[in-house]
Write a protein that holds these residues in place. Structure first.
Motif, mmCIF file in Angstrom:
data_model
loop_
_atom_site.group_PDB
_atom_site.id
_atom_site.type_symbol
_atom_site.label_atom_id
_atom_site.label_comp_id
_atom_site.label_asym_id
_atom_site.label_seq_id
_atom_site.Cartn_x
_atom_site.Cartn_y
_atom_site.Cartn_z
ATOM 1 N N MET A 1 2.733 87.851 15.741
ATOM 2 C CA MET A 1 2.756 86.555 16.391
ATOM 3 C C MET A 1 4.065 85.849 16.036
ATOM 4 O O MET A 1 4.448 85.795 14.884
ATOM 5 C CB MET A 1 1.563 85.747 15.901
ATOM 6 C CG MET A 1 1.438 84.409 16.544
ATOM 7 S SD MET A 1 0.342 84.314 17.954
ATOM 8 C CE MET A 1 -1.095 85.155 17.417
ATOM 9 N N LYS A 2 4.746 85.324 17.038
ATOM 10 C CA LYS A 2 5.981 84.579 16.826
ATOM 11 C C LYS A 2 5.698 83.086 16.888
ATOM 12 O O LYS A 2 4.910 82.630 17.708
ATOM 13 C CB LYS A 2 7.012 84.920 17.902
ATOM 14 C CG LYS A 2 7.548 86.339 17.829
ATOM 15 C CD LYS A 2 8.709 86.539 18.779
ATOM 16 C CE LYS A 2 8.211 86.518 20.211
ATOM 17 N NZ LYS A 2 9.239 86.808 21.200
ATOM 18 N N THR A 3 6.364 82.337 16.014
ATOM 19 C CA THR A 3 6.272 80.885 16.022
ATOM 20 C C THR A 3 7.598 80.338 16.520
ATOM 21 O O THR A 3 8.651 80.708 16.011
ATOM 22 C CB THR A 3 5.974 80.348 14.612
ATOM 23 O OG1 THR A 3 4.736 80.897 14.163
ATOM 24 C CG2 THR A 3 5.897 78.833 14.609
ATOM 25 N N GLN A 4 7.526 79.467 17.511
ATOM 26 C CA GLN A 4 8.723 78.818 18.052
ATOM 27 C C GLN A 4 8.548 77.310 17.931
ATOM 28 O O GLN A 4 7.446 76.799 18.060
ATOM 29 C CB GLN A 4 8.910 79.192 19.524
ATOM 30 C CG GLN A 4 9.085 80.677 19.744
ATOM 31 C CD GLN A 4 9.256 80.986 21.220
ATOM 32 O OE1 GLN A 4 10.173 80.502 21.856
ATOM 33 N NE2 GLN A 4 8.357 81.804 21.753
ATOM 34 N N LYS A 5 9.658 76.614 17.687
ATOM 35 C CA LYS A 5 9.620 75.157 17.555
ATOM 36 C C LYS A 5 10.573 74.525 18.562
ATOM 37 O O LYS A 5 11.655 75.041 18.810
ATOM 38 C CB LYS A 5 9.977 74.738 16.132
ATOM 39 C CG LYS A 5 8.941 75.209 15.120
ATOM 40 C CD LYS A 5 9.231 74.667 13.745
ATOM 41 C CE LYS A 5 8.209 75.161 12.752
ATOM 42 N NZ LYS A 5 6.996 74.393 12.754
ATOM 43 N N PHE A 6 10.131 73.387 19.117
ATOM 44 C CA PHE A 6 10.880 72.690 20.149
ATOM 45 C C PHE A 6 10.884 71.192 19.877
ATOM 46 O O PHE A 6 9.851 70.634 19.494
ATOM 47 C CB PHE A 6 10.235 72.914 21.529
ATOM 48 C CG PHE A 6 10.128 74.348 21.926
ATOM 49 C CD1 PHE A 6 11.102 74.946 22.701
ATOM 50 C CD2 PHE A 6 9.057 75.120 21.506
ATOM 51 C CE1 PHE A 6 11.014 76.281 23.062
ATOM 52 C CE2 PHE A 6 8.954 76.462 21.862
ATOM 53 C CZ PHE A 6 9.940 77.034 22.644
ATOM 54 N N LYS A 7 12.025 70.548 20.106
ATOM 55 C CA LYS A 7 12.094 69.093 20.080
ATOM 56 C C LYS A 7 11.563 68.616 21.426
ATOM 57 O O LYS A 7 11.905 69.176 22.466
ATOM 58 C CB LYS A 7 13.531 68.612 19.904
ATOM 59 C CG LYS A 7 14.107 68.921 18.551
ATOM 60 C CD LYS A 7 15.528 68.399 18.451
ATOM 61 C CE LYS A 7 16.136 68.759 17.113
ATOM 62 N NZ LYS A 7 17.508 68.260 16.985
ATOM 63 N N THR A 8 10.723 67.579 21.410
ATOM 64 C CA THR A 8 10.129 67.094 22.656
ATOM 65 C C THR A 8 10.249 65.579 22.780
ATOM 66 O O THR A 8 10.646 64.892 21.831
ATOM 67 C CB THR A 8 8.623 67.445 22.740
ATOM 68 O OG1 THR A 8 7.898 66.620 21.835
ATOM 69 C CG2 THR A 8 8.365 68.906 22.448
ATOM 70 N N ILE A 42 8.088 67.483 17.108
ATOM 71 C CA ILE A 42 8.191 68.941 17.171
ATOM 72 C C ILE A 42 6.929 69.586 17.754
ATOM 73 O O ILE A 42 5.825 69.368 17.263
ATOM 74 C CB ILE A 42 8.481 69.530 15.774
ATOM 75 C CG1 ILE A 42 9.795 68.973 15.215
ATOM 76 C CG2 ILE A 42 8.498 71.058 15.816
ATOM 77 C CD1 ILE A 42 11.022 69.302 16.033
ATOM 78 N N LEU A 43 7.139 70.372 18.804
ATOM 79 C CA LEU A 43 6.090 71.201 19.386
ATOM 80 C C LEU A 43 6.212 72.580 18.755
ATOM 81 O O LEU A 43 7.285 73.190 18.791
ATOM 82 C CB LEU A 43 6.277 71.309 20.907
ATOM 83 C CG LEU A 43 5.493 72.408 21.633
ATOM 84 C CD1 LEU A 43 3.992 72.152 21.562
ATOM 85 C CD2 LEU A 43 5.953 72.522 23.082
ATOM 86 N N THR A 44 5.131 73.070 18.176
ATOM 87 C CA THR A 44 5.094 74.409 17.601
ATOM 88 C C THR A 44 4.201 75.271 18.489
ATOM 89 O O THR A 44 3.066 74.901 18.775
ATOM 90 C CB THR A 44 4.532 74.378 16.169
ATOM 91 O OG1 THR A 44 5.337 73.494 15.389
ATOM 92 C CG2 THR A 44 4.536 75.759 15.535
#
Length: 69
Positions: A1-8, A42-44
């Motif tokens: 499983m990969k975890t990605q983070k995004f500024k929202t 942060i959206l994870t």
């Protein structure tokens, strides 16, 4: 499983309520969460095979922006 983070720009619980059904409907997303306490909101996203562009397109459907951190 990969975890990605995004500024929202998901700023509050009302925003979260708008994006929830859109993110939940994406079959590639295993789980997700938004840190509303973080300055960058942060959206994870946890997934095996979703690309950052697919996350961006999913979030934009709800009217928000998600940029890779």
């Amino acid at each position: 499983m990969k975890t990605q983070k995004f500024k929202t720009n998901i700023n509050c619980s009302n925003c979260l309520a708008k994006v929830t059904p859109v993110l939940n409907a994406n079959p590639k997303i295993e789980s997700w969460g938004v840190d509303l306490e973080s300055e960058d909101r942060i959206l994870t996203v946890e997934s095996e095979n979703i690309t950052p562009e697919e996350v961006f397109k999913t979030v934009i459907k709800a009217g928000f922006i998600a940029k890779p951190e």
